[in-house]
Design a protein around this motif. Sequence first.
Motif, PDB file in Angstrom:
ATOM      1  N   ILE A  24       9.289  14.022  -4.734  1.00 50.11           N
ATOM      2  CA  ILE A  24      10.446  14.722  -4.213  1.00 50.11           C
ATOM      3  C   ILE A  24      10.831  13.656  -2.961  1.00 50.11           C
ATOM      4  O   ILE A  24      12.000  13.812  -2.469  1.00 50.11           O
ATOM      5  CB  ILE A  24      10.184  16.042  -3.703  1.00 50.11           C
ATOM      6  N   GLU A  25      10.256  12.573  -2.460  1.00 46.19           N
ATOM      7  CA  GLU A  25      10.567  11.919  -1.569  1.00 46.19           C
ATOM      8  C   GLU A  25       9.781  10.702  -1.351  1.00 46.19           C
ATOM      9  O   GLU A  25       8.765  10.720  -1.536  1.00 46.19           O
ATOM     10  CB  GLU A  25      10.569  12.549  -0.077  1.00 46.19           C
ATOM     11  N   SER A  26      10.435   9.739  -0.892  1.00 45.04           N
ATOM     12  CA  SER A  26       9.829   8.387  -0.584  1.00 45.04           C
ATOM     13  C   SER A  26      10.373   7.795   0.731  1.00 45.04           C
ATOM     14  O   SER A  26      11.568   7.830   1.115  1.00 45.04           O
ATOM     15  CB  SER A  26      10.140   7.274  -1.796  1.00 45.04           C
ATOM     16  N   VAL A  27       9.485   7.820   1.557  1.00 45.36           N
ATOM     17  CA  VAL A  27       9.698   7.422   3.096  1.00 45.36           C
ATOM     18  C   VAL A  27       8.864   6.214   3.543  1.00 45.36           C
ATOM     19  O   VAL A  27       7.431   6.206   3.196  1.00 45.36           O
ATOM     20  CB  VAL A  27       9.571   8.546   4.159  1.00 45.36           C
ATOM     21  N   PRO A  28       9.428   5.354   4.396  1.00 51.01           N
ATOM     22  CA  PRO A  28       8.531   4.383   5.034  1.00 51.01           C
ATOM     23  C   PRO A  28       7.486   4.885   6.119  1.00 51.01           C
ATOM     24  O   PRO A  28       7.719   5.945   6.610  1.00 51.01           O
ATOM     25  CB  PRO A  28       9.493   3.492   5.732  1.00 51.01           C
ATOM     26  N   SER A  29       6.269   4.308   5.950  1.00 49.68           N
ATOM     27  CA  SER A  29       5.187   5.055   6.905  1.00 49.68           C
ATOM     28  C   SER A  29       5.552   4.817   8.276  1.00 49.68           C
ATOM     29  O   SER A  29       4.800   5.596   9.382  1.00 49.68           O
ATOM     30  CB  SER A  29       3.920   4.475   6.566  1.00 49.68           C
ATOM     31  N   GLU A  30       6.174   3.861   8.490  1.00 46.25           N
ATOM     32  CA  GLU A  30       6.688   3.695  10.073  1.00 46.25           C
ATOM     33  C   GLU A  30       7.232   4.601  10.943  1.00 46.25           C
ATOM     34  O   GLU A  30       6.576   5.006  11.836  1.00 46.25           O
ATOM     35  CB  GLU A  30       7.533   2.216  10.123  1.00 46.25           C
TER      36      GLU A  30
ATOM     37  N   VAL B  97       5.871  11.610  -1.321  1.00 42.89           N
ATOM     38  CA  VAL B  97       5.726  13.142  -1.304  1.00 42.89           C
ATOM     39  C   VAL B  97       5.787  13.752  -2.714  1.00 42.89           C
ATOM     40  O   VAL B  97       6.925  13.530  -3.237  1.00 42.89           O
ATOM     41  CB  VAL B  97       6.483  13.944  -0.302  1.00 42.89           C
ATOM     42  N   ILE B  98       4.563  14.383  -3.153  1.00 39.44           N
ATOM     43  CA  ILE B  98       4.540  14.953  -4.440  1.00 39.44           C
ATOM     44  C   ILE B  98       4.395  16.276  -4.253  1.00 39.44           C
ATOM     45  O   ILE B  98       3.473  16.779  -3.592  1.00 39.44           O
ATOM     46  CB  ILE B  98       3.708  14.172  -5.386  1.00 39.44           C
ATOM     47  N   SER B  99       5.282  17.021  -5.422  1.00 35.91           N
ATOM     48  CA  SER B  99       5.117  18.551  -5.322  1.00 35.91           C
ATOM     49  C   SER B  99       5.387  19.108  -6.748  1.00 35.91           C
ATOM     50  O   SER B  99       6.420  18.547  -7.076  1.00 35.91           O
ATOM     51  CB  SER B  99       6.077  19.227  -4.360  1.00 35.91           C
ATOM     52  N   ASP B 100       4.752  19.841  -7.284  1.00 34.87           N
ATOM     53  CA  ASP B 100       4.835  20.501  -8.458  1.00 34.87           C
ATOM     54  C   ASP B 100       5.039  19.438  -9.678  1.00 34.87           C
ATOM     55  O   ASP B 100       6.113  19.425 -10.523  1.00 34.87           O
ATOM     56  CB  ASP B 100       5.966  21.555  -8.680  1.00 34.87           C
ATOM     57  N   GLY B 101       4.278  18.362  -9.532  1.00 34.01           N
ATOM     58  CA  GLY B 101       4.485  17.252 -10.566  1.00 34.01           C
ATOM     59  C   GLY B 101       5.768  16.177 -10.607  1.00 34.01           C
ATOM     60  O   GLY B 101       5.886  15.733 -11.544  1.00 34.01           O
TER      61      GLY B 101
ATOM     62  N   SER C 112       0.823  -1.149  -0.062  1.00 35.86           N
ATOM     63  CA  SER C 112       0.136  -0.210   0.050  1.00 35.86           C
ATOM     64  C   SER C 112       0.896   1.202   0.099  1.00 35.86           C
ATOM     65  O   SER C 112       1.581   1.531   0.988  1.00 35.86           O
ATOM     66  CB  SER C 112      -0.939  -0.012   1.345  1.00 35.86           C
ATOM     67  N   VAL C 113       0.591   2.272  -1.151  1.00 33.26           N
ATOM     68  CA  VAL C 113       1.538   3.138  -1.165  1.00 33.26           C
ATOM     69  C   VAL C 113       0.626   4.590  -0.866  1.00 33.26           C
ATOM     70  O   VAL C 113      -0.528   4.517  -1.867  1.00 33.26           O
ATOM     71  CB  VAL C 113       2.210   3.368  -2.564  1.00 33.26           C
ATOM     72  N   ALA C 114       1.072   5.585  -0.266  1.00 34.26           N
ATOM     73  CA  ALA C 114       0.347   6.645  -0.111  1.00 34.26           C
ATOM     74  C   ALA C 114       1.029   7.760  -0.999  1.00 34.26           C
ATOM     75  O   ALA C 114       2.195   7.897  -0.715  1.00 34.26           O
ATOM     76  CB  ALA C 114       0.009   6.983   1.147  1.00 34.26           C
ATOM     77  N   LEU C 115       0.101   8.619  -1.711  1.00 35.65           N
ATOM     78  CA  LEU C 115       0.722   9.649  -2.636  1.00 35.65           C
ATOM     79  C   LEU C 115       0.171  11.062  -1.915  1.00 35.65           C
ATOM     80  O   LEU C 115      -0.753  11.198  -1.871  1.00 35.65           O
ATOM     81  CB  LEU C 115       0.234   9.663  -3.898  1.00 35.65           C
ATOM     82  N   VAL C 116       1.124  11.774  -1.229  1.00 38.60           N
ATOM     83  CA  VAL C 116       0.659  12.875  -0.495  1.00 38.60           C
ATOM     84  C   VAL C 116       1.101  14.083  -1.081  1.00 38.60           C
ATOM     85  O   VAL C 116       2.224  14.486  -1.373  1.00 38.60           O
ATOM     86  CB  VAL C 116       1.239  12.828   0.957  1.00 38.60           C
ATOM     87  N   GLY C 117       0.375  15.116  -1.217  1.00 41.39           N
ATOM     88  CA  GLY C 117       0.906  16.410  -1.911  1.00 41.39           C
ATOM     89  C   GLY C 117      -0.623  17.394  -1.670  1.00 41.39           C
ATOM     90  O   GLY C 117      -1.594  16.704  -1.159  1.00 41.39           O
ATOM     91  N   GLU C 118      -0.252  18.733  -2.035  1.00 42.99           N
ATOM     92  CA  GLU C 118      -1.313  19.534  -1.922  1.00 42.99           C
ATOM     93  C   GLU C 118      -2.008  19.695  -3.236  1.00 42.99           C
ATOM     94  O   GLU C 118      -1.669  19.052  -4.262  1.00 42.99           O
ATOM     95  CB  GLU C 118      -0.680  20.983  -1.476  1.00 42.99           C
ATOM     96  N   SER C 119      -3.153  20.666  -3.182  1.00 42.77           N
ATOM     97  CA  SER C 119      -3.907  20.779  -4.432  1.00 42.77           C
ATOM     98  C   SER C 119      -2.693  21.265  -5.684  1.00 42.77           C
ATOM     99  O   SER C 119      -2.259  22.105  -5.168  1.00 42.77           O
ATOM    100  CB  SER C 119      -5.017  21.638  -4.461  1.00 42.77           C
ATOM    101  N   GLY C 120      -3.063  20.578  -6.598  1.00 46.51           N
ATOM    102  CA  GLY C 120      -2.295  21.211  -7.794  1.00 46.51           C
ATOM    103  C   GLY C 120      -1.086  20.543  -8.045  1.00 46.51           C
ATOM    104  O   GLY C 120       0.071  20.627  -8.711  1.00 46.51           O
ATOM    105  N   SER C 121      -0.619  19.503  -7.103  1.00 44.77           N
ATOM    106  CA  SER C 121       0.817  18.935  -7.012  1.00 44.77           C
ATOM    107  C   SER C 121       0.810  17.939  -8.027  1.00 44.77           C
ATOM    108  O   SER C 121       1.932  17.642  -8.328  1.00 44.77           O
ATOM    109  CB  SER C 121       0.909  18.418  -5.568  1.00 44.77           C
TER     110      SER C 121
END
Lengths: 572, 331
Positions: free
Chosen positions: A546-552, A539-543, A364-373
Amino acid sequence: MTPQVLDVREMSISYGSRVPALLAVSGVSFSVESGQCLGVVGESGSGKSTTGLAIQGLLTRDPSVSATGSLTIAGTELNPVIERGWEGIRGRTVTTVFQDPMSSLDPTMTIGRMLTFIAGTKAESLRWLEEVEIRDPAAVFRSYPHQLSGGMRQRVMIALALARRPALLIADEPTTALDVSVQAQILKLLRREQEALGCGIVFVTHDLGVAKAMCDDVVVMRNGSIVERGSSARVFGTPESEYARRLMESRLTMATDRHRPVGLPEATVVNAMVESLNEGRAETATTTVDAVTAEWNARSLLWSDFAPADVGEVSVPPGASPGAAPIAALEFTDVTKSYPTGGGISRRKTVLSGVSLCVEKRESVALVGESGSGKSTILRIAAGLESASGGSVHRSDVDADAVQVIFQDAGASLTPWLTVGQILTERVRNSKRGGRTSARDAAELVGLAMDRVSLDRALLASKPGQLSGGQRQRVAIARAIVIPPTILLCDEPTSALDVSIASTVLNLLNLLRHALGISVLFVTHDLAAARVISDRILVISDGQIIESVPSENVSSTVSSDYARRLLDAVLA
Amino acid sequence: MVRFIVRRFVSLVVVLFSLSVLVFVLQRVGNADPVRAYLGPNASQAAIAATRIRFGLDKPLIVQYFDYLGGLFHGDLGMSYSTRRPVAVELADKVPATLELAAWVLFFAVILAVVLAGIYTLKGPVSGVIRFVFFSFASAPSFLLATLMLLFFFKQLHWFPAVGRITDTSGGGPTGFYVLDGLLTGNLAYSLDAIQHLVLPALAASLGLGVALARVLADGLSSGMASNYARTARSLAETERSILFRHSLRNASSPALSMLGVLSGAMLSSLVVVEQIFSWNGLGQYLSTAIASADFPAVAGVSLVLGAVYVILTAIVDVVLALVDPRVKLT
C-alpha cells in the motif's frame, strides 16, 4: 501508604548440585505495592525469567533448585523452592500471563471450559471475556485456542489470570510473541485492568520499549544480579550503569541514526569492520581497531565508508553475461497467490493480490506488515520455496546460488547433528559457484565467512546446540554469505533475539551488504528495525503493497492510516 | 464431522473391496484344485467336471470374481471343503465369540494403559515397579502369559475357569455375545459366568498390548506435564492430578490411539493363539483347523472377517482421534 504485595529480600536461586552452585539469581531484592507496575528487565541469561518463576512458586517441582533469602507475598512468608505454603497463594493471590499464548493454552479445551473452571459460572466467564475487550464473547467462549488470533489468545490468558482477582500479577514477556500494534493494545488493556483491580504487576521483559511504556519502576538485571534500579523515567532517561546505557543504545527507535552502526562498539564486530575496510586497500592506507572504535564512539563512522572496493567481481557471478542490460536483482510483476481452503473446489483464500515490487542491485528493501499480511509469502516466492499463482517473478541471476535466505529461528534452520564447519562446507560443496573448489579452498572460504560474521574459527568444531541464540543466527548468516548471493532474503532474523544481540546482527547485515554489494529483502513487523537495515520501506497489508517510502524520513512521508498505525505502535 | 465420517466410511469400503480381491486371488493362485479338494481323491472324472460347472469354475476368472463378490453380498462365503457346510453358517457363532473376546481385550488394554501411565507420570512410590513392568511385559508373548495364568489363577487359586466360553451351554440369546445375551434375557448369572470365562483369556491377550500402549501414553503424559499449558494450569492453582486428567491425558491420547489402531491387528493375530490355549470356540480355533486341512474357503472366510474387523477398528480409532483433538484436520 499502599500495602506491599511482594517483598523479595536477598533472594538467590541456583540450579543443579554443582559446588560452588551456579547462581541463576544472586542476592536480588525488590518490592511491589498495590497498583504499582515493576519492570524486571534483562537479556537472556540475566535471571529475570527465573526470578519470575520463583515469585509465582513454579520452581517447587524441580528438586535440583535451591534458594536462599526471603520472599513475602501479601504478608505470607514463602520459600520459592518448597511447596508448603504455596497452596492458596499460587493461582489465587498471584497469577501469571505467559509469553506464548498458543502453547500456554490447552489446545484440546474450549476457552469456555477453561474460563468457567476459574471464574465459576458461564455468565461470569462471559463477563470476563467482555472485560478484556473481546468483541464476540459468546463465539470465543465456544472456540478452541487454535481458532483465535494471537492477540485474542493473549486476551483470554489475561482473563484467566485476572478472573480470581489476584493481588499480584506476573506478566512474563506477555507481548513478545505478538505484532507491534497488538502489543500496544495488550499493554493498554493490562494498564486499564490494573487500575480497575488495583493489583501489583511484575512485568518481566527483555524489551526496553515495552518496559518504558508500561512500568512505573524498573530493575535492570544482568548475570543474576540487579545492576540498576529506579523509576523508569530516570533509568531509561539517564542510565547510570554502563550495562543499562549499552542496552539503551542498542534499542531501536524511529530516531535511531540509520547511517551508523547501532549501539556501542563490540570488539568482534569492530574487528570485522577493520578487515572489510582494509580489504582491497593499499598497505599504507590501513585502518586499525583503535581507529574504528574511536570513530564509532565519536559517531562519525558511516555505512557508506564500507562501499565495496571492487563491486563488479561480486555482483556479476561467473556465467552471467556482462553485456546484458542492467535489471533489478529481484522484480515482482503483479504477483498473486491463493490457496484452496478445503471448502469445495472453487473456494480459495487470496494471500497476495497483485503485488509488484522491485529490489535494485545493491539496494536494501524492507517489507513491513503485520502477521497475515502476506509478507512472508512474498519472501517464500522470492526464494523459490513456493510458486506464484499468477504474475511473474524475475531475478537478475537465475542460478540457485543467487538467492540465500536467513530465517527467524536460526536454531531450527541448522542441522543439529552437523558441526558448524560441516554446515558451512556443505553449503560451499553444494553450490554451483563453489562446488568445484578444492577442500583447502573450501576451508579458506569457510574461515573467511566466519571472520566476516565475527565468529571465532574455533567454533567450527561446535554443533548448533552448543551455541547461543546470537551465535546461531551468525552461523545462519555465514552460511548465507559463504558463497555471496546476489540477493539476501531475511525473514525477521532479529525478532527472536535480545536487543543488544539484535543490534549487532543488524550491524553485521548492514556491514556485509555494503562490503559485499548484496541486495537485501528484509521482512519484518518492526518499522524501527526496517528503517535501520533498508534504503526503502514497502508497507504491506492484506496481500497488497500500500505504500513505498524512503527509510530516511519514514515518519514524515508515510500517508496511509495503516502505516501511521504501525508507526504509532513503535514505542518511543 | 459428518463429512469426515462419510469420507472415512467410503475409504473403508474401498479397502474392503481390495481385501476381497486379494483373498480371491490367493485362493486361485494356490496349486490345489478346489474341486479335487472338495470331492476327495477318489472322485470320477464326470463328477469332477460336473462340480466344476456347479462351482462356476469353467467361467473366465473375472466372472468368477464377480460371482464371488456377489456371493459375499448375500453372505455366501463358499462351501467348506472339510465339513461340506457353508462357511458363513459355520462362522455365525464363531464371530461373536471372537469379537466379544476382542472387545474385552481392548477394554482391559486401555484401562491398563491409563492406570500404568498415570501412576508412572505422577511419580508415585511405585513408578519404579511400573518401569520394570514397561520393560518386561512389553516383550512377554501372550501364549506364555496365558499358560502362566492358567497355572496360577486356575490350578492354584481356582479363581477362574480354564476353558470354554460358558459353563451351562443350554442358555443363550439372540446376539451370540454371551455377556450381552445374559443381560438381554435378564439372566444375570449367565452374564457373570461368561465374564468369569472371559477374564483369563482377555487378560493374557491384553497385557502386552496394554503395556505397549502405556509406554506411548506415558511418553505423551510426561511431555504434557512439562508443557506450557500445564504450567498455566499450575499457575492457576490446579493440582498435579487435575492437570494430568483434565489436560495432559487428552493431549497425549492422539499418539496412543494411533498406536492402538496399529496394534489391534497384532491383537487379532494373538487371539488365534490365545483361543487355542483356552479352547475358545472362536475364529482363531476355527482358522487353525481350517489351515491344517487346507480348507481354502474357510481360511478365506476368516481372513475376510478378521480383515473387515481390523479395517473397521482403525476407522473407529480415526473418528475417535478427530473427536479427541479439535486440531485434527477433518479431510
